[in-house]
Design a protein around this motif. Structure first.
Motif, mmCIF file in Angstrom:
data_model
loop_
_atom_site.group_PDB
_atom_site.id
_atom_site.type_symbol
_atom_site.label_atom_id
_atom_site.label_comp_id
_atom_site.label_asym_id
_atom_site.label_seq_id
_atom_site.Cartn_x
_atom_site.Cartn_y
_atom_site.Cartn_z
ATOM 1 N N THR A 1 42.634 43.595 39.032
ATOM 2 C CA THR A 1 42.528 42.744 40.220
ATOM 3 C C THR A 1 43.869 42.081 40.518
ATOM 4 O OG1 THR A 1 41.864 40.778 38.961
ATOM 5 C CG2 THR A 1 40.103 42.234 39.750
ATOM 6 N N PHE A 2 44.039 41.689 41.772
ATOM 7 C CA PHE A 2 45.101 40.777 42.167
ATOM 8 C C PHE A 2 44.640 40.063 43.429
ATOM 9 C CE2 PHE A 2 46.103 44.732 44.359
ATOM 10 C CZ PHE A 2 46.470 44.330 45.644
ATOM 11 N N GLN A 3 45.342 38.989 43.765
ATOM 12 C CA GLN A 3 44.997 38.239 44.969
ATOM 13 C C GLN A 3 46.015 38.522 46.069
ATOM 14 O OE1 GLN A 3 44.598 34.183 43.488
ATOM 15 N NE2 GLN A 3 42.379 34.400 43.549
ATOM 16 N N MET A 4 45.546 38.409 47.307
ATOM 17 C CA MET A 4 46.346 38.815 48.449
ATOM 18 C C MET A 4 46.122 37.846 49.602
ATOM 19 S SD MET A 4 45.864 42.485 50.354
ATOM 20 C CE MET A 4 46.531 42.847 51.978
ATOM 21 N N LYS A 5 47.204 37.514 50.286
ATOM 22 C CA LYS A 5 47.130 36.716 51.516
ATOM 23 C C LYS A 5 47.272 37.690 52.682
ATOM 24 C CE LYS A 5 47.047 32.935 54.005
ATOM 25 N NZ LYS A 5 45.818 32.105 54.099
ATOM 26 N N VAL A 6 46.206 37.878 53.455
ATOM 27 C CA VAL A 6 46.200 38.843 54.546
ATOM 28 C C VAL A 6 47.011 38.289 55.715
ATOM 29 C CG1 VAL A 6 44.760 40.173 56.139
ATOM 30 C CG2 VAL A 6 43.955 39.694 53.812
ATOM 31 N N THR B 1 42.672 33.273 50.915
ATOM 32 C CA THR B 1 43.175 34.254 49.946
ATOM 33 C C THR B 1 42.005 35.089 49.440
ATOM 34 O OG1 THR B 1 44.991 32.813 49.276
ATOM 35 C CG2 THR B 1 44.323 34.530 47.724
ATOM 36 N N ILE B 2 42.204 36.417 49.353
ATOM 37 C CA ILE B 2 41.120 37.283 48.896
ATOM 38 C C ILE B 2 41.519 37.984 47.599
ATOM 39 C CG2 ILE B 2 40.291 37.660 51.237
ATOM 40 C CD1 ILE B 2 41.542 40.432 51.162
ATOM 41 N N THR B 3 40.505 38.393 46.833
ATOM 42 C CA THR B 3 40.708 39.146 45.602
ATOM 43 C C THR B 3 40.543 40.624 45.881
ATOM 44 O OG1 THR B 3 39.906 37.318 44.230
ATOM 45 C CG2 THR B 3 39.915 39.509 43.237
ATOM 46 N N VAL B 4 41.512 41.410 45.405
ATOM 47 C CA VAL B 4 41.480 42.866 45.550
ATOM 48 C C VAL B 4 41.055 43.475 44.222
ATOM 49 C CG1 VAL B 4 42.818 44.937 46.094
ATOM 50 C CG2 VAL B 4 43.329 42.766 47.259
ATOM 51 N N TYR B 5 40.061 44.367 44.265
ATOM 52 C CA TYR B 5 39.568 45.058 43.075
ATOM 53 C C TYR B 5 40.014 46.513 43.120
ATOM 54 C CZ TYR B 5 36.442 41.159 41.999
ATOM 55 O OH TYR B 5 35.931 39.914 41.680
ATOM 56 N N LEU B 6 40.558 46.999 41.996
ATOM 57 C CA LEU B 6 40.955 48.393 41.868
ATOM 58 C C LEU B 6 40.095 49.063 40.807
ATOM 59 C CD1 LEU B 6 43.746 46.572 42.359
ATOM 60 C CD2 LEU B 6 44.724 48.857 42.452
ATOM 61 N N GLY B 7 39.942 50.379 40.932
ATOM 62 C CA GLY B 7 39.160 51.132 39.966
ATOM 63 C C GLY B 7 39.693 52.535 39.795
ATOM 64 N N THR C 1 26.764 36.063 46.399
ATOM 65 C CA THR C 1 26.393 34.826 45.730
ATOM 66 C C THR C 1 27.146 33.616 46.270
ATOM 67 O OG1 THR C 1 25.810 35.966 43.689
ATOM 68 C CG2 THR C 1 26.333 33.629 43.519
ATOM 69 N N ASN C 2 28.483 33.755 46.403
ATOM 70 C CA ASN C 2 29.269 32.595 46.824
ATOM 71 C C ASN C 2 29.915 32.761 48.195
ATOM 72 O OD1 ASN C 2 31.468 34.319 46.353
ATOM 73 N ND2 ASN C 2 31.853 33.473 44.311
ATOM 74 N N GLY C 3 29.770 33.931 48.830
ATOM 75 C CA GLY C 3 30.307 34.135 50.164
ATOM 76 C C GLY C 3 31.788 34.428 50.217
ATOM 77 N N ASN C 4 32.462 34.501 49.060
ATOM 78 C CA ASN C 4 33.888 34.812 49.049
ATOM 79 C C ASN C 4 34.135 36.235 49.543
ATOM 80 O OD1 ASN C 4 34.429 32.306 48.020
ATOM 81 N ND2 ASN C 4 34.617 32.994 45.894
ATOM 82 N N VAL C 5 35.245 36.422 50.231
ATOM 83 C CA VAL C 5 35.611 37.744 50.738
ATOM 84 C C VAL C 5 36.424 38.487 49.682
ATOM 85 C CG1 VAL C 5 36.834 38.999 52.550
ATOM 86 C CG2 VAL C 5 35.601 36.900 53.105
ATOM 87 N N VAL C 6 36.055 39.749 49.415
ATOM 88 C CA VAL C 6 36.763 40.579 48.446
ATOM 89 C C VAL C 6 37.077 41.924 49.092
ATOM 90 C CG1 VAL C 6 35.669 39.479 46.455
ATOM 91 C CG2 VAL C 6 34.636 41.521 47.459
ATOM 92 N N LEU C 7 38.041 42.623 48.516
ATOM 93 C CA LEU C 7 38.487 43.901 49.064
ATOM 94 C C LEU C 7 38.490 44.953 47.961
ATOM 95 C CD1 LEU C 7 39.679 45.528 51.423
ATOM 96 C CD2 LEU C 7 41.919 44.557 50.869
#
Length: 477
Positions: A399-404, A415-421, A453-459
Motif C-alpha cells: 500500500t501507499f497513500q496518494m493525493k489525487v 488523501t486516499i490509500t492505494v492497494y497493490l496485489g 465500514t468507514n466510508g474512506n475512499v480507496v484505490l
C-alpha cells in the motif's frame, strides 16, 4: 497484456481491505475492410490504438484525426478511414482501438499524423456548483489543421493477410495544451504525441476498452458482430477463457451495447475477447465520472455524472453533467472484477464522487440532462493522477497513500490509500514498488471504491505509471 483473470487476482488484493473493513461514437459503416493510401499489389492489415496523458483540469479533448499516414522509402498507407473524432482526454491510462486498415506490404519508418478541428472541455471552478466549459483549440498560426511527422522507434513491417503490428498513439495533453502564468488554459494547442510500434500481443497493443453496438450474434459459434469506432464493423470471438460481467452470449441482442477488452486476432477485423460487459440492452448507455452523490451516506437516491461518451449520440448528455435518479432496482457490476464480493463492494451505498462508471437504460429514460429508470451501472477502471504522500509506502502491506490532483482531485479532496496485489504492474519508468518515492508524480489506473465500514475512499491498482518519465522509447509497453 493484462491477465484475463485480473478480477480473480484482485480478490487477493481486496482481502486486506475486507479485513480492515471486517472492494462509440458510431456512424454509418459499409462493413468492409478498406485499403488506404497509395496502395497497389499485396496488402496487409495494421492497427492504431490510442491513449492519453492528461492535463489537470481538462475533461475532454475531442479532435478530428484526418489521417495517420505511415511513410517508407517507396510506399505509404493511411491507418484510419474517413476522419474520426477521438476524445483523447477520455481514456487516461486505458487503450482503445482507433482503427484498423489494409495497407501496402512493406517496411515503414515514420508516420505523419494530421489533426483537424478540436475543442477543450475543462472544469470551471468559478461557478457554484462547478460546471463544464468549452473553448476551441487554436493551432499555431491560427491554422485549421496541424501535422506532426514522427520517426518510428522501430521499423513497422506489414505482411500480407495477417495482423501483426500497429501503432500506439499517446496524445500528451499536458505537453500540448498551453497555460498562462496563473495556470489557466489559453486554448493554444501544439500537439505532442508519443508514437510506438507495438505487436498485437504486446501490452501496448492490448485493447483495454472498446464500446460498441451489437449487430448480430452466432451463439453456437461463440461469435458476434459489433459496430465499433466510427462505424467500422468488427467480429468478436469468445471462448472458455472469456469472462462475462453478469451475462452470457445468450443475453446479447441487437439492442445491446457492450464493452470489450481483448487482443486483435491475425484475421482482419477480428477481436479475441478476454472480457465482455453488457452496458445496456435497451438502447442507451453513457460513461463518465461521478461528480456528486446524494445522500453522501447510506443508499444513494441520485448522483451527478460528467458524461464523456454516450450512445445514441443525439442525446443531450454528452459533455454535460447528467442528473441521475436511482430507483433501487438497478443492478451493479464491476468491470474486470466479478465474484461474490462484487455486490458488497459496489452498490447504491458504495457510490462516491470520482468513480468512473457506465450506465445503461432506455432512451426514453432521458429528458434533457435528467436520467431515470436505469437497468445497470458498471464501475470501471480509470487513471487517477497524483503525488505519493511521503513516508506512506508499505511494501509489506502493498500500500501507499496518494493525493489525487486534477479534475479528479477536485472530486476527491482527501488523501486516499492505494492497494497493490499480484495483478498490479508498473509502467513508464516504474519497475517495482521501491520506485514509489516520496512526492513522486504518478498515475494509478484502477478501481475507486468506498470502504463500506468507514466510508474512506480507496484505490485498487491495476497499473502504476510514472509521470516524470520521458524516455518512452525504452518503456515496456
Amino acid at each position: 497484456m493484462p491477465s484475463p483473470k485480473y478480477h480473480t487476482n484482485l480478490l487477493r488484493l481486496t482481502l486486506p481491505l475486507l479485513a480492515i473493513a471486517a472492494l462509440f461514437a458510431a456512424g454509418c459503416s459499409n462493413g468492409s475492410m478498406t485499403s488506404n493510401g497509395n496502395n497497389t499489389g499485396a496488402t496487409g492489415p495494421a492497427f492504431v490504438v490510442g491513449t492519453d496523458a492528461p492535463l489537470a483540469s481538462v475533461v475532454s479533448f475531442p479532435v478530428v484525426v484526418e489521417s495517420v499516414v505511415l511513410t517508407g522509402a517507396t510506399n505509404s498507407g493511411n491507418l484510419v478511414s474517413g476522419s474520426p473524432t477521438v476524445d483523447f482526454a477520455r481514456f487516461n491510462g486505458l487503450q482503445t482501438l482507433i482503427d484498423m486498415n489494409d495497407i501496402n506490404v512493406g517496411s515503414y519508418t515514420g508516420v505523419n499524423i494530421t489533426m483537424g478541428a478540436a475543442s477543450i472541455g475543462y472544469l470551471n471552478t468559478a461557478t457554484t456548483p462547478y460546471s463544464i466549459a468549452t473553448m476551441p483549440a487554436m493551432y499555431p498560426g491560427g491554422a485549421s489543421s496541424y501535422t506532426v511527422s514522427i520517426p518510428l522507434d522501430k521499423t513497422l513491417t506489414i505482411t500480407s493477410g495477417t495482423t501483426t503490428d500497429g501503432l500506439r498513439m499517446d496524445f500528451d495533453l499536458a505537453k500540448s495544451i498551453a497555460v498562462d502564468g496563473t495556470g489557466q488554459i489559453t486554448g493554444a494547442v501544439t500537439p505532442n504525441l508519443d508514437i510506438h510500434v507495438v505487436s498485437r500481443t504486446d501490452q501496448g497493443g492490448h485493447i483495454d476498452t472498446l464500446i460498441a453496438g451489437v449487430l448480430s450474434v452466432n451463439q453456437g459459434a461463440g461469435t458476434f458482430v459489433v459496430q465499433g469506432p466510427h462505424g467500422r464493423q468488427f467480429n468478436i470471438t469468445t471462448n472458455g477463457n472469456t469472462d462475462w460481467d453478469g451475462a452470457t452470449i445468450g443475453a446479447l441482442n441487437t439492442s445491446s451495447i457492450v464493452e470489450i477488452s481483448g487482443t486483435l486476432d491475425p484475421a482482419d477485423q477480428t477481436l479475441d475477447a478476454d472480457e465482455i460487459a453488457i452496458l445496456a440492452d435497451k438502447g442507451l448507455y453513457a460513461t463518465g465520472q461521478i461528480t456528486n452523490v446524494a445522500p453522501t451516506t447510506g443508499a444513494a437516491t441520485s448522483f451527478n455524472m460528467y458524461v464523456r461518451a454516450v450512445e445514441p449520440a443525439n442525446t443531450t448528455l454528452l459533455g454535460n453533467i447528467a442528473d441521475v435518479t436511482l430507483t433501487g432496482s438497478e443492478k451493479y457490476y464491476i468491470y474486470w472484477f466479478h465474484n461474490p464480493f462484487t455486490q458488497f463492494l459496489f452498490n447504491s451505498s458504495a457510490l462516491v464522487a470520482g468513480q468512473d462508471v457506465g450506465f445503461g437504460g432506455s432512451t426514453a429514460s432521458v429528458s434533457g440532462t435528467a436520467v431515470t429508470n436505469l437497468d445497470r451501472i458498471h464501475l470501471r477502471s480509470w487513471g487517477f493522477n497524483g503525488t505519493i504522500v511521503a513516508g506512506s509506502q508499505s511494501a509489506a502491506n502493498g500500500t501507499f497513500q496518494m493525493k489525487v490532483t486534477g479534475f479528479a482531485g477536485v472530486l476527491i479532496p482527501e488523501t486516499i490509500t492505494v492497494y497493490l496485489g499480484n495483478a498490479s504492474d508498473f509502467r513508464y519508468g516504474l519497475g517495482a514498488f521501491t520506485d514509489l518515492t516520496d512526492g513522486a508524480n504518478i498515475r494509478v489506473v484502477g478501481l475507486l471504491l468506498k470502504n463500506p465500514t468507514n466510508g474512506n475512499v480507496v484505490l485498487l491498482a491495476r497499473h502504476c505509471d510514472g509521470l516524470n518519465f520521458t524516455d518512452f522509447a525504452t518503456a515496456a509497453f
